[in-house]
Scaffold this motif. Structure first.
Motif, PDB file in Angstrom:
ATOM      1  N   ILE A   1       0.861  -1.178   0.000  1.00  0.00           N
ATOM      2  CA  ILE A   1       0.000   0.000   0.000  1.00  0.00           C
ATOM      3  C   ILE A   1       0.898   1.228   0.000  1.00  0.00           C
ATOM      4  O   ILE A   1       1.740   1.391   0.891  1.00  0.00           O
ATOM      5  CB  ILE A   1      -0.946   0.003   1.210  1.00  0.00           C
ATOM      6  CG1 ILE A   1      -1.858  -1.236   1.158  1.00  0.00           C
ATOM      7  CG2 ILE A   1      -1.773   1.288   1.241  1.00  0.00           C
ATOM      8  CD1 ILE A   1      -2.678  -1.458   2.407  1.00  0.00           C
ATOM      9  N   LEU A   2       0.721   2.062  -1.017  1.00  0.00           N
ATOM     10  CA  LEU A   2       1.476   3.297  -1.158  1.00  0.00           C
ATOM     11  C   LEU A   2       0.490   4.438  -1.000  1.00  0.00           C
ATOM     12  O   LEU A   2      -0.537   4.467  -1.680  1.00  0.00           O
ATOM     13  CB  LEU A   2       2.141   3.359  -2.539  1.00  0.00           C
ATOM     14  CG  LEU A   2       2.999   2.142  -2.901  1.00  0.00           C
ATOM     15  CD1 LEU A   2       3.394   2.180  -4.361  1.00  0.00           C
ATOM     16  CD2 LEU A   2       4.216   2.089  -2.008  1.00  0.00           C
ATOM     17  N   ALA A   3       0.794   5.368  -0.109  1.00  0.00           N
ATOM     18  CA  ALA A   3      -0.172   6.415   0.219  1.00  0.00           C
ATOM     19  C   ALA A   3       0.484   7.782   0.287  1.00  0.00           C
ATOM     20  O   ALA A   3       1.602   7.917   0.787  1.00  0.00           O
ATOM     21  CB  ALA A   3      -0.851   6.103   1.553  1.00  0.00           C
ATOM     22  N   VAL A   4      -0.246   8.777  -0.191  1.00  0.00           N
ATOM     23  CA  VAL A   4       0.194  10.165  -0.068  1.00  0.00           C
ATOM     24  C   VAL A   4      -0.185  10.653   1.323  1.00  0.00           C
ATOM     25  O   VAL A   4      -1.307  10.427   1.786  1.00  0.00           O
ATOM     26  CB  VAL A   4      -0.481  11.053  -1.141  1.00  0.00           C
ATOM     27  CG1 VAL A   4      -0.198  12.528  -0.881  1.00  0.00           C
ATOM     28  CG2 VAL A   4      -0.012  10.643  -2.533  1.00  0.00           C
TER      29      VAL A   4
ATOM     30  N   HIS B   1      -8.820   9.971   3.420  1.00  0.00           N
ATOM     31  CA  HIS B   1      -7.725   9.162   2.905  1.00  0.00           C
ATOM     32  C   HIS B   1      -7.107   8.260   3.967  1.00  0.00           C
ATOM     33  O   HIS B   1      -6.683   7.152   3.668  1.00  0.00           O
ATOM     34  CB  HIS B   1      -6.667  10.058   2.260  1.00  0.00           C
ATOM     35  CG  HIS B   1      -7.121  10.627   0.973  1.00  0.00           C
ATOM     36  ND1 HIS B   1      -7.914  11.754   0.882  1.00  0.00           N
ATOM     37  CD2 HIS B   1      -6.942  10.209  -0.288  1.00  0.00           C
ATOM     38  CE1 HIS B   1      -8.184  11.997  -0.371  1.00  0.00           C
ATOM     39  NE2 HIS B   1      -7.605  11.090  -1.109  1.00  0.00           N
ATOM     40  N   MET B   2      -7.059   8.718   5.194  1.00  0.00           N
ATOM     41  CA  MET B   2      -6.493   7.889   6.258  1.00  0.00           C
ATOM     42  C   MET B   2      -7.409   6.708   6.576  1.00  0.00           C
ATOM     43  O   MET B   2      -6.937   5.616   6.859  1.00  0.00           O
ATOM     44  CB  MET B   2      -6.231   8.716   7.510  1.00  0.00           C
ATOM     45  CG  MET B   2      -5.212   9.807   7.321  1.00  0.00           C
ATOM     46  SD  MET B   2      -3.626   9.163   6.728  1.00  0.00           S
ATOM     47  CE  MET B   2      -2.858  10.667   6.174  1.00  0.00           C
ATOM     48  N   LEU B   3      -8.708   6.916   6.512  1.00  0.00           N
ATOM     49  CA  LEU B   3      -9.646   5.824   6.764  1.00  0.00           C
ATOM     50  C   LEU B   3      -9.614   4.802   5.628  1.00  0.00           C
ATOM     51  O   LEU B   3      -9.808   3.605   5.854  1.00  0.00           O
ATOM     52  CB  LEU B   3     -11.059   6.386   6.964  1.00  0.00           C
ATOM     53  CG  LEU B   3     -12.126   5.413   7.432  1.00  0.00           C
ATOM     54  CD1 LEU B   3     -11.701   4.688   8.706  1.00  0.00           C
ATOM     55  CD2 LEU B   3     -13.437   6.149   7.665  1.00  0.00           C
ATOM     56  N   VAL B   4      -9.347   5.255   4.419  1.00  0.00           N
ATOM     57  CA  VAL B   4      -9.246   4.342   3.273  1.00  0.00           C
ATOM     58  C   VAL B   4      -8.172   3.289   3.534  1.00  0.00           C
ATOM     59  O   VAL B   4      -8.328   2.123   3.167  1.00  0.00           O
ATOM     60  CB  VAL B   4      -8.971   5.123   1.971  1.00  0.00           C
ATOM     61  CG1 VAL B   4      -8.531   4.195   0.839  1.00  0.00           C
ATOM     62  CG2 VAL B   4     -10.211   5.902   1.561  1.00  0.00           C
TER      63      VAL B   4
END
Length: 152
Positions: free
Chosen positions: A5-8, A126-129
């Motif tokens: 998982i790659l996240a901004v 986005h954090m909950l995703v």
């Protein structure tokens, strides 16, 4: 198969982190979340493309890419598991799940994505995703393992 998982953005919520860690511990295919952060100002029009560049630079070589996108395909948990099974059976070793920033994904991510996936029609923080995605990866692994809970 590994799910990266790659996240901004930087994650700072201990409640969400606890939930993410709970499912990561139950599903060894999920690697630690990799975070990227653009140094461009939030109001800079080039920020979204910079975030795309940063995300794509972290994708494992040869990985299938899934871009989380509110306009993407909506899949049931069973259909999501079937897609993972298909990739696994085709010999795919790595799947990279990309979570964009507040303004979504840049064009480079959209062009590279093998699947654009929506976690429903609603907009999610986005954090909950992150937590929702790791739960669905865990659920998919139990479906693929034939866990009886998913046979109803």
């Amino acid at each position: 198969m590994r799910a990266t998982i790659l996240a901004v953005g930087r994650h700072r919520d201990p409640l969400i982190d606890g939930l993410v860690q709970h499912y990561r511990q139950r599903c060894p295919m999920i690697t630690p979340i990799v975070e990227v952060e653009s140094r461009k100002r939030p109001d800079d029009p080039a920020r979204r493309e910079d975030e795309a560049r940063l995300l794509l630079a972290k994708v494992p070589a040869g990985a299938s890419v899934v871009a989380l996108d509110e306009r993407g395909r909506q899949l049931t948990s069973v259909r999501f598991a079937e897609q993972l099974r298909t990739w696994r059976d085709q010999g795919q070793r790595d799947i990279a799940f990309l979570i964009g920033g507040a303004d979504g994904h840049g064009t480079a991510v959209a062009g590279r994505a093998d699947l654009k996936l929506a976690l429903g029609m609603m907009t999610w923080p986005h954090m909950l995703v992150r937590a929702m995605l790791v739960e669905q990866l865990y659920r998919a692994s139990t479906i693929l393992a034939g866990h009886p809970y998913h046979r109803s």
